[in-house]
Each structure stands twice: as structure tokens, then as C-alpha cells.
Design a protein around this motif. Structure first.
Motif, PDB file in Angstrom:
ATOM      1  N   SER A 126       0.918  -1.256  -0.013  1.00 25.64           N
ATOM      2  CA  SER A 126      -0.030   0.018  -0.064  1.00 25.64           C
ATOM      3  C   SER A 126       0.890   1.519   0.034  1.00 25.64           C
ATOM      4  N   GLY A 127       0.351   2.327  -0.707  1.00 23.93           N
ATOM      5  CA  GLY A 127       0.920   3.580  -0.622  1.00 23.93           C
ATOM      6  C   GLY A 127       0.873   4.225   0.551  1.00 23.93           C
ATOM      7  N   GLN A 128       0.200   3.540   1.606  1.00 27.27           N
ATOM      8  CA  GLN A 128       0.001   4.079   3.033  1.00 27.27           C
ATOM      9  C   GLN A 128       1.258   3.512   3.776  1.00 27.27           C
ATOM     10  N   LEU A 129       2.164   2.693   3.617  1.00 29.57           N
ATOM     11  CA  LEU A 129       3.388   2.262   4.138  1.00 29.57           C
ATOM     12  C   LEU A 129       4.461   3.299   3.841  1.00 29.57           C
ATOM     13  N   LEU A 130       5.242   3.183   4.998  1.00 26.07           N
ATOM     14  CA  LEU A 130       6.474   3.953   4.777  1.00 26.07           C
ATOM     15  C   LEU A 130       7.510   3.388   3.846  1.00 26.07           C
ATOM     16  N   THR A 131       8.515   4.253   3.572  1.00 23.15           N
ATOM     17  CA  THR A 131       9.370   3.857   2.657  1.00 23.15           C
ATOM     18  C   THR A 131      10.129   2.560   3.073  1.00 23.15           C
ATOM     19  N   GLU A 132      10.466   2.702   4.390  1.00 26.40           N
ATOM     20  CA  GLU A 132      11.134   1.640   5.109  1.00 26.40           C
ATOM     21  C   GLU A 132      10.446   0.366   4.984  1.00 26.40           C
ATOM     22  N   ASP A 133       9.031   0.474   5.418  1.00 28.23           N
ATOM     23  CA  ASP A 133       8.242  -0.838   5.291  1.00 28.23           C
ATOM     24  C   ASP A 133       8.205  -1.285   4.039  1.00 28.23           C
ATOM     25  N   TYR A 134       8.079  -0.607   2.997  1.00 32.06           N
ATOM     26  CA  TYR A 134       8.243  -0.705   1.288  1.00 32.06           C
ATOM     27  C   TYR A 134       9.535  -1.654   1.284  1.00 32.06           C
ATOM     28  N   TYR A 135      10.577  -0.900   1.381  1.00 31.81           N
ATOM     29  CA  TYR A 135      11.866  -1.539   1.188  1.00 31.81           C
ATOM     30  C   TYR A 135      12.041  -2.958   1.782  1.00 31.81           C
ATOM     31  N   PHE A 351       2.944  16.855 -15.342  1.00 36.38           N
ATOM     32  CA  PHE A 351       3.332  16.560 -13.949  1.00 36.38           C
ATOM     33  C   PHE A 351       1.946  15.668 -13.582  1.00 36.38           C
ATOM     34  N   SER A 352       2.685  14.642 -13.156  1.00 30.82           N
ATOM     35  CA  SER A 352       1.685  13.333 -12.641  1.00 30.82           C
ATOM     36  C   SER A 352       1.531  13.512 -11.351  1.00 30.82           C
ATOM     37  N   ILE A 353       0.387  13.881 -10.897  1.00 29.48           N
ATOM     38  CA  ILE A 353      -0.059  14.008  -9.254  1.00 29.48           C
ATOM     39  C   ILE A 353      -0.565  12.868  -8.602  1.00 29.48           C
ATOM     40  N   THR A 354       0.344  12.055  -7.843  1.00 34.12           N
ATOM     41  CA  THR A 354      -0.230  10.820  -7.107  1.00 34.12           C
ATOM     42  C   THR A 354      -1.159  10.927  -6.084  1.00 34.12           C
ATOM     43  N   GLY A 355      -1.843   9.903  -5.889  1.00 33.92           N
ATOM     44  CA  GLY A 355      -3.078   9.929  -5.005  1.00 33.92           C
ATOM     45  C   GLY A 355      -2.764   9.587  -3.755  1.00 33.92           C
ATOM     46  N   GLN A 356      -1.604   8.879  -3.249  1.00 34.03           N
ATOM     47  CA  GLN A 356      -1.382   8.213  -1.992  1.00 34.03           C
ATOM     48  C   GLN A 356      -0.147   9.059  -1.191  1.00 34.03           C
ATOM     49  N   PRO A 357       0.199   9.189  -0.169  1.00 30.55           N
ATOM     50  CA  PRO A 357       1.233   9.935   0.513  1.00 30.55           C
ATOM     51  C   PRO A 357       2.508   9.316   0.267  1.00 30.55           C
ATOM     52  N   ASN A 358       2.520   7.965  -0.139  1.00 29.38           N
ATOM     53  CA  ASN A 358       3.882   7.273  -0.323  1.00 29.38           C
ATOM     54  C   ASN A 358       4.008   6.586  -1.708  1.00 29.38           C
ATOM     55  N   ALA A 359       2.954   6.782  -2.654  1.00 25.37           N
ATOM     56  CA  ALA A 359       3.217   6.162  -3.682  1.00 25.37           C
ATOM     57  C   ALA A 359       4.409   6.172  -4.404  1.00 25.37           C
ATOM     58  N   MET A 360       5.041   7.527  -4.383  1.00 26.95           N
ATOM     59  CA  MET A 360       6.268   7.522  -4.901  1.00 26.95           C
ATOM     60  C   MET A 360       7.392   6.910  -4.231  1.00 26.95           C
ATOM     61  N   GLY A 361       7.424   6.878  -3.017  1.00 24.62           N
ATOM     62  CA  GLY A 361       8.303   6.075  -2.056  1.00 24.62           C
ATOM     63  C   GLY A 361       8.445   4.426  -2.378  1.00 24.62           C
ATOM     64  N   GLY A 362       7.173   4.061  -2.422  1.00 27.40           N
ATOM     65  CA  GLY A 362       7.057   2.604  -3.034  1.00 27.40           C
ATOM     66  C   GLY A 362       7.715   2.468  -4.382  1.00 27.40           C
ATOM     67  N   ARG A 363       7.507   3.373  -5.136  1.00 29.55           N
ATOM     68  CA  ARG A 363       8.117   3.126  -6.516  1.00 29.55           C
ATOM     69  C   ARG A 363       9.629   3.373  -6.555  1.00 29.55           C
ATOM     70  N   GLU A 364      10.115   4.041  -5.581  1.00 32.35           N
ATOM     71  CA  GLU A 364      11.710   4.080  -5.263  1.00 32.35           C
ATOM     72  C   GLU A 364      12.190   2.732  -4.950  1.00 32.35           C
ATOM     73  N   VAL A 365      11.482   1.962  -4.219  1.00 34.58           N
ATOM     74  CA  VAL A 365      12.135   0.769  -3.482  1.00 34.58           C
ATOM     75  C   VAL A 365      11.546  -0.500  -4.300  1.00 34.58           C
ATOM     76  N   GLY A 366      10.857  -0.709  -5.392  1.00 37.61           N
ATOM     77  CA  GLY A 366      10.574  -1.796  -6.073  1.00 37.61           C
ATOM     78  C   GLY A 366       9.282  -2.295  -5.718  1.00 37.61           C
ATOM     79  N   GLY A 367       8.201  -1.351  -5.359  1.00 35.60           N
ATOM     80  CA  GLY A 367       6.941  -1.722  -4.707  1.00 35.60           C
ATOM     81  C   GLY A 367       6.012  -2.335  -5.804  1.00 35.60           C
ATOM     82  N   LEU A 368       6.095  -2.372  -6.905  1.00 31.75           N
ATOM     83  CA  LEU A 368       5.503  -2.815  -8.157  1.00 31.75           C
ATOM     84  C   LEU A 368       6.123  -4.227  -8.488  1.00 31.75           C
ATOM     85  N   ALA A 369       5.376  -4.894  -8.896  1.00 29.77           N
ATOM     86  CA  ALA A 369       5.686  -6.177  -9.288  1.00 29.77           C
ATOM     87  C   ALA A 369       6.600  -6.360 -10.597  1.00 29.77           C
ATOM     88  N   ASN A 370       6.659  -5.222 -11.328  1.00 33.80           N
ATOM     89  CA  ASN A 370       7.680  -5.328 -12.430  1.00 33.80           C
ATOM     90  C   ASN A 370       9.115  -4.504 -12.132  1.00 33.80           C
TER      91      ASN A 370
END
Length: 954
Positions: A126-135, A351-370
Motif C-alpha cells: 500500500s501507498g500508506q506504508l512508509l518507505t522503510e516498510d516498503y523496502y 506533472f503526474s500528481i499521485t493519489g497516496q502519501p507514499n506512492a512515490m516512495g514505493g516506486r523508489e524501492v521496487g513496490g511494483l511487481a515489475n
């Protein structure tokens, strides 16, 4: 000798702290006032006493929307999960110790991997997770368990923008900053109701327009939303025609010599192919206007403004992304910016504006399946080997896993045997939610990490892990402008609730990976994440003049390696900073507000790519059975599935019930009345019923004919039939896997009811009564909505037949009626129950066609519930639902100051003919500003009515 009872104390220790809001992708800074008090027994308890915007945070500079302002009202420990639970053989969740729960998870994961392979296990984040959780989740599941099937609910909101960025720029890199909205000459909002979904950015843009009268704003959206309040031009396009619109713009720019040929030749590739594809369709203004269903003069105005201005920002969001061709729509927008050189400049860029507070952080650490970690992908040469080496990961998969919708389809097919869900509610939020629930029901092992007890997904959990929540969690988030901010853990989680990163690390240790998951806290995880971002990065920007030395490297824009040098104190004190981050000549940390200023991109040859785009129609087709186009989205005061925002009573008042918004003529055709009840139905591929959505009718001339809008927030916990996802097919963009949530197909019909009722119940009646909700729901099964309030829970009910209300109240509420009045002629009932002199329930029943058009004063009734002793006058007034002579305030408009629509209209009629005058008299709009567009609309409506009355009199 009896021990003396500890004395309670009123002594307190006040302090302040800064953190980040947990809601949308704006990532606002929040200032908190805290107080520490000694409790009985000597235990110290810290609480938040005040919330305000952080004046120093670059995202909001002190502004907060109504949801952010109400954060302190959502922090009650009531309704929190506080103890691990495991479902027993009888199907009942039983509380267990953390050791028992974690050992079970680790053992079952190990067994499944040995028997079925690592890809039999999956995670949904979830984009509600913090980057450290996601990582840590990405590291555990992909690197050590060896499954590629880790995805996130961010797939539902920004995955198409990610792919569009990568196709154009070679990296998922948002080029702009919020300040570009204020430095632009033209701002274009596409598929974004900024006023409701990102209110602080809307307020910044509104102020920018005041500061710069030359700034023009264009809103492109099928719905006439509150964002149009500041628009110079509105294009109410046909849903799904965005790519056609921007392909036409590209052709217009080329035909009129408004492309930047020097920029195109020096810094891009693919222009000729993109333009050739755009011209395969008729690019005359009349043809494009016809296909987009807009006025040709308005279309030409938009094209001329975009083509002739250099400093243009196009801000796009879910209206673009949530489509089976969302990636192509994003690239159609980017193509126009590249063609005009409108990128890498102050006030310019897509400018793509994201929906969740850490959608971008999840993208940084590989939170998507691809994705892999640190902005690397499976298809990037050398990336897999680099990540595997850095992690010392023995099981990193060879290729991508299932994206969200396909992941749950694989779950239903039995290919995935275990699923760990963290901080999200897929039983509500995913499309085709009935199929999702069926998949969860057959999965042998479902683990849910959740902080709230009212998540629908918990019904399918075999293991429940109580998680920490906002104000307890400690780590970082990254907002839509690439700005990394600290979200600080300031309160102690209740009971046995634990942080998500800790849960993941403990499972990793128990699976035998002690060294890889031995972290002292979030700082240690962030340190590793930052180091990986610079590890063999051939474009590190670590320090001025430093050159990369690694021969086996992967070039990537994302780089925060200098932040790895922060010690714990430095991490705790980290100020907001935008990536990439580098060290200056004096050793200072320097962020990057704007990307591509040197016109060098992350592609192999450094050139941006224009992508040929073929416009596509929505795949969820209309038919005689389902002739209406369904649009779903957020509303102003709610967030996701309401597990947090519903805990604040004032956030429930703006739109208290699920609703369907439609054009007056569509309503008239179907015999629907404003405020009445309606039923929406979809059809599956075989023509069977898909979904059953029941809601209040809202008639709006701002809605296009043939289209309807419903909110995405309501779940089975808050309404009988209001899951938007149940109406949507699981169709996705072929490149991004993002679902087509904006383009459903439905029919709407009236929901006949013989009676409607408002039932208010005190918490003391509800305590320990899990069966009461079922009793309410089963009165008829026709319709109910549950609306939490500060001193009571409100139910709006409707049904057929004639219940024995007196018997029902005595049987299920446990307190007989102390007041009872029945109107035999009208079929109405008014009643109230008391315990020890206190009001504990209140009921009003009316005929079904009345649809409670004279609403009770819920605010006053709430005061009655909170009162220990009611006066005789107040008791008599209970039957009417308001004090005698008390005015009806109407639907709530200003949540901050609880000002209703009728109160506002009366003030306008008495001479307060401006938003400013209303604020001076009623205080509405003077705090967070979220209601300002609605206030302006009410002023304009009243003025219009006055003009109409004047003309009729003349």
C-alpha cells in the motif's frame, strides 16, 4: 498492609513536533502540539492536542485541508487492532502471542516454498506504508523468499503514469515541482479534481492566479467540478477521449509551426512517428471537437494557448491513468510538452500528481511487481545482478510478477497459496470485488497487517497482525514532487501493535535470514536504501566533480546516496529534500527541484522519446442493458475506504451517505428525485448482474448526460450496498496493468421504499453488541448507511413492509421507548429511549417518498446524547428532532466550522453576497479553505436565482 492508590496528576509536559500528513500525494508538513501526562499508576501518556500546517514545509507552507486539520480526531484507540490473531479450525479468530503468529507465518512460508516454489507466495502492499516498510517487504519477498508476486494498491492510481514516464524519459521521473504551478503561464488540469483530491495544491494554484493575473488555467474533465472555480476555460470532454485531444494538439502545433525544432532535433527522438500516427485521424478542429464532444471554439482556444506559451504545466491524475489506455494518454500529454520544448524549465512540464502519501516512495524501492529496488527493473541490463549482489540475495526472481488484478486472479486459480496484505483493503478497493473476495476465500493462507478493526478484508484473514498507525509509525515518505519527508513516530502504539517493518524483519529472521534482516530501526533501513540508490550508479551526482568508477553499473536518476551518510540524529532531523540528492562544494545536501534542465534524459542515448499513440475507446462497453458511463472517484472529506476518516465526526457530515450523481434529464427519464434512493447495476461478460450499488441521488447539471459519478469510499462496514469496485470489470491497461476504474457501464433505476428512517444510537448501547449491526442491516435489507458521529452512531435506513418498530427497539436496543409518537395518517414515528435519564437512542420513521426532506438537527441531537440531564423543553423537542423554532441548517458544507447549506443560503439572501462576507459572518471557508469552491457556487446560484426572479417580475 494495603498499598496506597497512586494519585492522579494534572501536571503535563507540552512540546511540539513536525511530521507529514498520511493522506494524499501532496505530502503536506504537519505541526503537532503534544502533551505528556502522568496517568494513575505513574504511567506517562503522550497525546496530540493540536494539529496545524507546518509553515516551513515546502509542500504546503502552513496550509492544511480539512482531512489534515482533523487528524487529531482520528487517533482514538477504540476500534484499533491490538493483539495478533489466528483463525482456528472452527473459523474463529483467536488472540495469540507475536511469537506464535510469526512462527506460524515463517513455517508456512518455508513449507510452501519447498513444496510449490517461491512464486506460490505473494504480497499486496500500500501507498500508506512508509518507505522503510516498503523496502523491507520488497527485499524479503523478492530477494529472499524468491517470489516476483509483490505488488501494491498504487497500481490502481499511478502505474500508467510510471510506464509513460519510462517510455518517454527512460525513468519514472516526475520532472516538475509544486512551485512550477506558481511560475507557469498556463496550467492545464486533466482528469484531476484538484479542489477535492489535492486541496492544498488547489489553494496554492488559486493564490498563484491572484498573484499573477496573466496566468491562465484550463480544466479538462467530463465533470464540472469545484476545480472549475478558478478555470479560465473548461473542456467537458467525452470520457476516454483524452488521447484524441492531445494527439490533435500535437498536430495543431506542427501545422502552425509551434513545435521547437531545435529542441526536438537535439534532445528527442520519435517525433515524426508520433506526429504521423496522430495525423492518421482527421486532425481538423471540427473533427476533434466532434470526437471529444466539445465546442470547437473552446478547443481552438485551448490549442492556441498551449501552443503559444512556453511555460506550461499539464497536471494529470486518475482521470487519465485509470483507463485501459492510460499509459498512451500519459504519453500523448508528454509528447506535446516535448514537441514544444515545454519541459525542464521553471513553470513547464508534464506533472503526474499521485493519489497516496507514499506512492512515490514505493516506486523508489521496487513496490511494483515489475520493479526491482532503487528505480531498477528486471528488463534493465545488469539491474538484477546488481541488486542481488548488494542484498546478497540468493533467490531474486528472473522476471516480473503478477500485477494487482492478475495477482488476485492467480489467487483465485489456486496458483498462489499465501498472500500477505499490508495497510490496504482490497476486498473493497479492487475492481470486480466479488471475484476478489472469492479468491481471498479460497486462498489457504491470508495474512493481514492492519491497524483498524473495520477493514472488510479482515473477514478473509487467517492471521491478523496489529500494525502501528500514523503518529506511531517512524520513517520517510516521498510526495508527488519527489520530496522526501520524515513521518515521525510520536505516540506509542496501543496494546501489542507493532510497526510493519518490524513484522517483516521478524519473519525474515525466523526463515533463517538473520543477518539480512537484523535492523536496529527505521534509520538502519533507510541507510541501506540510500546506499543502494548510489551503488554502481553511473549517474550518481554524489558530489560536484566526482566521476563514477564502477565498470558494471546501471544508470538511474534516483540517487539519495548522500543521505546514507546521516547518523541517527541526522536522520531524525532530516528536512524535506527532493531527489536526486547531491553534496555541494561545501558538503551541504542539495536537492533537485526540477529534472531535465540540461535536456539530458535517462535513455541509452540521452534523448527523450516521443511515443506514437493510437486513441482507444474504453473497453467496458455501453449497451441497452447498461447505457450509462460510470465514473468513480474520491470526495472532499473522505480517504480510501474510510477506516481513518470515518473516525472524525465532522468529516462524515459533508457527504454522509453514498450517492450517485447524474444529469437532471437522466434523472427525469428514470423517475429519480434529488435525495431519493437509486440502484446501480452492471453486467458481466455473460450478461449476468455485476454489482448492486444503492445510494442517494444527487442531481447535478455539471454532470454530462449519459454519465454518472459515484464515490469510491464506502465499504460493507459503512453501507449495505455501496462498493464501487463491485460494478467495475477487471480490465486493465496492457502496459501498466492499471484498472479502468473511470469507465464502467451501468444502468440506474429507482429503489422503491415504503419507509425511511434515521436511527441514532449511543456508544453505550453499541458496546459489546456485534450483533446490533446485523440487526439494523436485516430490518429489510433494502438500504442502510452507518455514519459515526462524536457522541452517537447514526443509521440512515430504508425498506419495504411495516416493521414492528416498538418490538424491534425493545428487542435490539435493550431499552424501551421513553417517548413514542405515531402519526397514523402519515405513517411516521418519532421515539426515544433513556437509561438513567440519559438519551441512548432516538428514532424517526417517515414514509418512503418523503426521503426525510426535513432532516433532524443531528448536531443538536448529538448534544442531547452527550448531556447527563435534559430539560423538559429538550425532551419535548426530541420528537421533532430539533428545538422548537430551531432552523434547519441543511447539508454540511464547511466541515471545519460545521456550517450547513441552508444557513449559507439564508446569509446570502440577507446580503452576504460574497465568499468573504460569508466568512466574516459564519466563519465558513476561513480555516482550511476546502469548502471555498462550494461557497462560491452557492453564491453564484443564489445570484442566478435573484436574476431569474427579477426577470419574471419584469
Amino acid at each position: 498492609m494495603q498499598a496506597s492508590k497512586p494519585q492522579s496528576t494534572s501536571e503535563s509536559s507540552p512540546c511540539s513536533a513536525s511530521t507529514t500528513c498520511p493522506y494524499c500525494g501532496v505530502g503536506c508538513g504537519v505541526s503537532l502540539e503534544l502533551e505528556t501526562r502522568a496517568q494513575e499508576g505513574g504511567e506517562l501518556k503522550r497525546s496530540i492536542t493540536a494539529v496545524s500546517g507546518d509553515n516551513d514545509h515546502p509542500a504546503n507552507y502552513g496550509r492544511l485541508c480539512v482531512k489534515g486539520s482533523a487528524l487529531a480526531e482520528t487517533l482514538s484507540s477504540s476500534g484499533r487492532l491490538t493483539q495478533p490473531q489466528i483463525r482456528d479450525a472452527a473459523g474463529v479468530l483467536r488472540e495469540v502471542s507475536w511469537d506464535t503468529a510469526l512462527e506460524l507465518i515463517a513455517a508456512r512460508f518455508g513449507e510452501l516454498r519447498s513444496t510449490h516454489g517461491g512464486d506460490s507466495i505473494a504480497a499486496y502492499l500500500s501507498g500508506q506504508l512508509l518507505t522503510e516498510d516498503y523496502y523491507l517487504a520488497n527485499k524479503l519477498f523478492k530477494g529472499f523468499i524468491g517470489t516476483p508476486h509483490l505488488d501494491t494498491n498504487s497500481r490502481l492510481c499511478m502505474a500508467s503514469a510510471v510506464v509513460a514516464h519510462k517510455r518517454a524519459f527512460g525513468a519514472d521521473a516526475v520532472p516538475c515541482s509544486y512551485e512550477d504551478l506558481e511560475r507557469a503561464e498556463l496550467v492545464v488540469l486533466v482528469g484531476s479534481n484538484l479542489a477535492w483530491n489535492h486541496p492544498v495544491l488547489f489553494q496554492r494554484l488559486k493564490q498563484a492566479r491572484i498573484d499573477n493575473p496573466l496566468l491562465r488555467i484550463v480544466v479538462i474533465d467530463p465533470r464540472l467540478t469545484d476545480s472549475c472555480e478558478i478555470a479560465d476555460l473548461y473542456l467537458g470532454i467525452r470520457p476516454g477521449s483524452d488521447a484524441r485531444l492531445f494527439n490533435g494538439l500535437l498536430a495543431y502545433m506542427a501545422e502552425r509551426g509551434r513545435t521547437d525544432r531545435l529542441y526536438l532535433e537535439a534532445h528527442t527522438q520519435g517525433f515524426d512517428a508520433a506526429l504521423k500516427q496522430a495525423k492518421r485521424d482527421d486532425c481538423s478542429l471540427s473533427a476533434i471537437a466532434r470526437d471529444c464532444d466539445i465546442d470547437v471554439e473552446r478547443l481552438e482556444t485551448f490549442y492556441y494557448w498551449f501552443a503559444t506559451q512556453l511555460h506550461v504545466v499539464t497536471l494529470f491524475s486518475q482521470g487519465v491513468n485509470q483507463s485501459t489506455s492510460g499509459t498512451d494518454k500519459g504519453n500523448a500529454i508528454i509528447n506535446c510538452h516535448l514537441a514544444g520544448g515545454k519541459i525542464g524549465l521553471p513553470g513547464a512540464g508534464p506533472f503526474s500528481i499521485t493519489g497516496q502519501p507514499n506512492a512515490m516512495g514505493g516506486r523508489e524501492v521496487g513496490g511494483l511487481a515489475n520493479q526491482l529496488a532503487a528505480h531498477m527493473d528486471y528488463d534493465t541490463p545488469g539491474a538484477r545482478a546488481l541488486v542481488s549482489e548488494f542484498w546478497k540475495a540468493p533467490n531474486l526472481p528472473e522476471g516480473p510478477g503478477h500485477k494487482a488484478v492478475e495477482l488476485f486472479a492467480a489467487l483465485g486459480r489456486g496458483e498462489i497459496k499465501a498472500l500477505w496484505i499490508m495497510a490496504t483493503n482490497p476486498a473493497v478497493s479492487l475492481p470486480d470485488s466479488a471475484r476478489v473476495r472469492a479468491a481471498l476465500a479460497v486462498c489457504p493462507l491470508v495474512i493481514v497487517s492492519e491497524c483498524m478493526a473495520d477493514s472488510d478484508t479482515l473477514a478473509y484473514a487467517d492471521v491478523v497482525l496489529p500494525a502501528s498507525s500514523w503518529s506511531e509509525k517512524d520513517g520517510t515518505v516521498t510526495n508527488s514532487e519527489r520530496c522526501i519527508s520524515r513521518q515521525r513516530g510520536l505516540l506509542t502504539p496501543p496494546g501489542e501493535a507493532r510497526h510493519d517493518w518490524w513484522q517483516l524483519a521478524e519473519v525474515g529472521k525466523r526463515m533463517g535470514y538473520q543477518e539480512a534482516f537484523d535492523y536496529s530501526g527505521p534509520h538502519a533501513i533507510f541507510h541501506e536504501h540510500a546506499r543502494l540508490s548510489g551503488f554502481r550508479n553511473s549517474a550518481p551526482r554524489l558530489k560536484a566533480g566526482r566521476k563514477p568508477t564502477a565498470t558494471s553499473s546501471v544508470k538511474r536518476l534516483f540517487n539519495i546516496a548522500p543521505l546514507a551518510e546521516l547518523d541517527r540524529a541526522g536522520y531524525d532531523a532530516l528536512k524535506p529534500i527532493q531527489w536526486p540528492v547531491r553534496r555541494g562544494d561545501k558538503g551541504e545536501l542539495i536537492g533537485t527541484p526540477r529534472l531535465f534542465e540540461d535536456a539530458t534524459f535517462n535513455t541509452p542515448n540521452g534523448r527523450a522519446r516521443l511515443v506514437p499513440v493510437v486513441p482507444q475507446l474504453p473497453q467496458q462497453a455501453l449497451s441497452d442493458a447498461v447505457p450509462l458511463r460510470l465514473n468513480t472517484g474520491r470526495i472532499r472529506d473522505q480517504w480510501h475506504t474510510m477506516t481513518r476518516t470515518a473516525r472524525s465526526a465532522r468529516l462524515m457530515n459533508h457527504r454522509a451517505e453514498p450517492f450517485v450523481e447524474l444529469h437532471p434529464q437522466d434523472a427525469a427519464t428514470r423517475g429519480l428525485q434529488d435525495g431519493g434512493l437509486a440502484r446501480l447495476k452492471g453486467r458481466d461478460e455473460q450478461g449476468g448482474l455485476r454489482g448492486d450499488y444503492r445510494a442517494r441521488v444527487r442531481i447535478s447539471s455539471g454532470q454530462r448526460r449519459g454519465e454518472v459519478f459515484i464515490p469510491m469510499h464506502w465499504s460493507d462496514h459503512f453501507a449495505s450496498h455501496a462498493r464501487a469496485g463491485a460494478l467495475l470489470a477487471g480490465l486493465v491497461d496492457p502496459f501498466s496493468g492499471q484498472p479502468e476504474s473511470k469507465h464502467g457501464a451501468v444502468e440506474v433505476e429507482s429503489l422503491p421504499c415504503e419507509w425511511q428512517a434515521t436511527l441514532l444510537i449511543a456508544p453505550s448501547i453499541l458496546a459489546g453488541r456485534e450483533d446490533l449491526a446485523d440487526a439494523v442491516a436485516q430490518l429489510d435489507g433494502r438500504y442502510w448507511a452507518r455514519i459515526p458521529q462524536s457522541a452517537l452512531v447514526r443509521y440512515q435506513l430504508a425498506g419495504q413492509g411495516q416493521p414492528d418498530w416498538q418490538h424491534w427497539c425493545e428487542s435490539h436496543l435493550g431499552v424501551p421507548a421513553g417517548l413514542w409518537a405515531q402519526d397514523a395518517a402519515q405513517g411516521g414515528i418519532s421515539a426515544a429511549g433513556f437509561r438513567d435519564g440519559r438519551l441512548v437512542w432516538w428514532l424517526k420513521v417517515m414514509p418512503g417518498d418523503a426521503h426525510l426532506d426535513r432532516q433532524p438537527n443531528i448536531a443538536w441531537l448529538g448534544e442531547c446524547f452527550a448531556s447527563e440531564q435534559l430539560s423538559a423543553h429538550e425532551r419535548r423537542s426530541l420528537l421533532a428532532g430539533r428545538l422548537s423554532g430551531q432552523a434547519d441548517v441543511g447539508a454540511m458544507v464547511c466541515a471545519c466550522h460545521q456550517v450547513g447549506e441552508l444557513t449559507i443560503r439564508q446569509a446570502i439572501q440577507s446580503g452576504d453576497g460574497s465568499v468573504e462576507a460569508l466568512g466574516a459572518r459564519l466563519a465558513c471557508g476561513t480555516r482550511c479553505g476546502s469548502c471555498l469552491p462550494e461557497l462560491k457556487r452557492l453564491v453564484e446560484e443564489e445570484r442566478s436565482d435573484e436574476r431569474t426572479d427579477s426577470l419574471e417580475m419584469a
